[in-house]
Design an enzyme around this catalytic site. Structure first.
Site, PDB file in Angstrom:
ATOM      1  N   ASP A  69       0.741  -1.577   0.268  1.00 27.94           N
ATOM      2  CA  ASP A  69      -0.333   0.204  -0.117  1.00 27.94           C
ATOM      3  C   ASP A  69       1.086   1.809   0.164  1.00 27.94           C
ATOM      4  OD1 ASP A  69       1.084  -0.069   2.709  1.00 27.94           O
ATOM      5  OD2 ASP A  69      -0.762  -0.711   3.415  1.00 27.94           O
ATOM      6  N   ASP A  71       1.820   5.047   1.910  1.00 30.43           N
ATOM      7  CA  ASP A  71       1.459   6.157   2.719  1.00 30.43           C
ATOM      8  C   ASP A  71       1.918   7.285   1.730  1.00 30.43           C
ATOM      9  OD1 ASP A  71       0.142   4.211   4.218  1.00 30.43           O
ATOM     10  OD2 ASP A  71       2.131   3.237   5.262  1.00 30.43           O
ATOM     11  N   ASP A 145      11.225   4.645  12.304  1.00 28.66           N
ATOM     12  CA  ASP A 145      12.064   3.505  13.062  1.00 28.66           C
ATOM     13  C   ASP A 145      13.162   3.250  12.369  1.00 28.66           C
ATOM     14  OD1 ASP A 145      10.788   2.731  11.173  1.00 28.66           O
ATOM     15  OD2 ASP A 145       9.648   0.752  11.977  1.00 28.66           O
TER      16      ASP A 145
END
Ligand code: ATP
Ligand code: MG
Length: 450
Positions: A69, A71, A145
């Site tokens: 997907d 983002d 992260d």
């Protein structure tokens, strides 16, 4: 000039200026994005905002993997994003983002955020309690992260913006945390799980500083809310690399306490084989693009826990079927304290389990009735795994495999003769007359499941 040089050299400030890699430096092109991802970015940019594809999608494209997907990150606030689109919804209360629906795609649009700092930003273990403060793009990169997850792709110029060195790390196939590892793991222990998951899925090596503290900090996982753990576990189990990832989790000392006693289960001779067979099957399905049922998967992961509890109860003299239902409840509620398995899965898990004893009943009309059960297929697949691992007789699995394909006459011939009920000291139920063929083989069938 000197200030820029200084900014480059001072570690804290390195994140300010991005390195921008143009299309001559990589092979990511805007036509690799979905239509929705392209049109939403374009619309935001036309409205005067910054807009980039960010995170997993950019990383995957650079690694020649098709993204799951897309983002999007922007400097527009949710309130500024929403009116630009016909079908856009602001979601989340604490941390707000916008879901833009285009056709049957949903693009998640989040506003650049900064990591929160200050004494009340974390709990006593250093875990971040919220991250809902808007920030600059550089801050947005720094709060992510891993370096490879903090790359921004601008479809208009086909360039990649890098604030944290992720571009070279991808080239080196290196997974590296942004910032000081111990602090970053304390902020969010799930990052340890993500490190192992991403490294395995993408065949990356975990940079030494990033990998080193994991075994030591693994106990912090017990401080993660169960619902988050479920989300990450589900991603892990449905990654197509579950078997490998679970092995790697164990090697990093992370499996303990995730699914209760996963370590113990994996050490039991049948348990190990059973889970291996289940995960190998799941991985194969995922890689072939077939659907996988999370409920089925969780049913397999916890089955040996149920078996152990059930067997102990039977040894204490409890009646088999009530003892099975008891064991199921015990295992699921112990589980709920660590990973919140959603209720909608729980019902299916229980059905798969509770149908298992019914496969042993091969007389009369019971097999045909079992086949009509809505969970028959899942329960049969589950039985096949039990057979494969040696916990159920392979002959039983084979019988059911043949029975399903057989025609009426063959089925008739396959049925076992009704057995006289086993001698009970105090027969229960109405018909005390022991007519051959009228009794149950293993007690009342758990009709209808849980
Ligand atoms: P996947 O392909 O498995 O979905 P992903 O990196 O896209 O991997 P997501 O959970 O979709 O994982 O997260 C999207 C992005 O959000 C990540 O790429 C990363 O930049 C950021 N992110 C996710 N989880 C964390 C975390 N625990 N701490 C900091 N940043 C995170
Ligand atoms: Mg993602």
């Amino acid at each position: 000039m000197i200030r820029r040089l200084l900014a480059r050299l001072l570690p804290g400030r390195r994140t300010r200026d991005p390195r921008v890699y143009g299309p001559d430096r990589h092979r990511v092109r805007r036509d690799q994005l979905s239509n929705a991802a392209r049109s939403v970015t374009q619309k935001l940019q036309e409205a005067g905002f910054k807009a980039f594809i960010v995170g997993g999608a950019v990383r995957d494209l650079l690694l020649d993997i098709e993204p799951k997907d897309f983002d999007l990150a922007t400097d527009a606030t949710p309130e500024q994003v929403k009116p630009l689109f016909r079908r856009a919804f602001i979601i989340g209360r604490r941390f707000r983002l916008v879901h833009v629906h285009v056709g049957n795609e949903v693009i998640e649009v989040s506003t650049f955020r900064a990591a929160q700092t200050g004494a009340d930003a974390t709990d006593e273990h250093g875990r971040l309690l919220s991250d809902n403060v808007y920030g600059s793009q550089a801050e947005d990169a720094a709060r992510r992260d891993f370096t490879i997850n903090a790359l921004y792709f601008d479809p208009a110029t086909e360039s990649i913006w890098d604030y944290v060195g992720g571009f070279v790390d991808i080239r080196a196939r290196r997974l590296k945390l942004i910032g000081p590892p111990v602090t970053r793991y304390r902020e969010d222990p799930v990052r340890m799980l993500r490190a192992v998951r991403l490294a395995t899925k993408l065949s990356l090596s975990i940079e030494t500083r990033t990998g080193e503290p994991i075994p030591r900090l693994a106990p912090l996982m017990s401080n993660v809310p169960p619902a988050r753990l479920f989300d990450e576990m589900q991603k892990l189990l449905l990654s197509g690399h579950a078997l490998e990832t679970l092995r790697s989790l164990r090697a990093h000392g992370l499996s303990h306490g995730l699914l209760p006693l996963l370590d113990v289960i994996l050490e039991q001779p049948f348990g190990q084989k059973f889970i291996d067979a289940a995960l190998a099957g799941t991985d194969a399905r995922v890689r072939e693009g077939k659907g996988v049922s999370p409920a089925f998967l969780f049913a397999t992961l916890l089955w040996h826990e149920v078996l152990a509890t059930w067997n102990a109860a039977k040894e204490r003299g409890e009646r088999p079927l009530p003892a099975l239902f008891d064991a199921m409840d015990k295992v699921l509620s112990a589980q709920a304290e660590r990973i919140a398995i959603p209720r909608r899965f729980e019902a299916t898990i229980k059905e798969i389990w509770s149908l298992q004893p019914r496969f042993e009943q091969r007389a009369g009309s019971r097999p045909a009735r079992l086949m009509e059960h809505p969970r028959f297929r899942a329960a049969y697949d589950f039985l096949a795994l039990r057979g494969e691992s040696g916990e159920a007789p392979q002959s039983l699995v084979d019988w059911w495999t043949r029975f399903q394909d057989a025609d009426e006459a063959e089925r008739e011939a396959m049925l076992r003769p009704e057995e006289a009920p086993k001698k009970r000291r105090r027969p229960r139920g109405r018909g005390r007359k022991r007519e051959p063929g009228a009794g149950n083989e293993t007690g009342p069938a758990p009709e209808g499941g849980a």
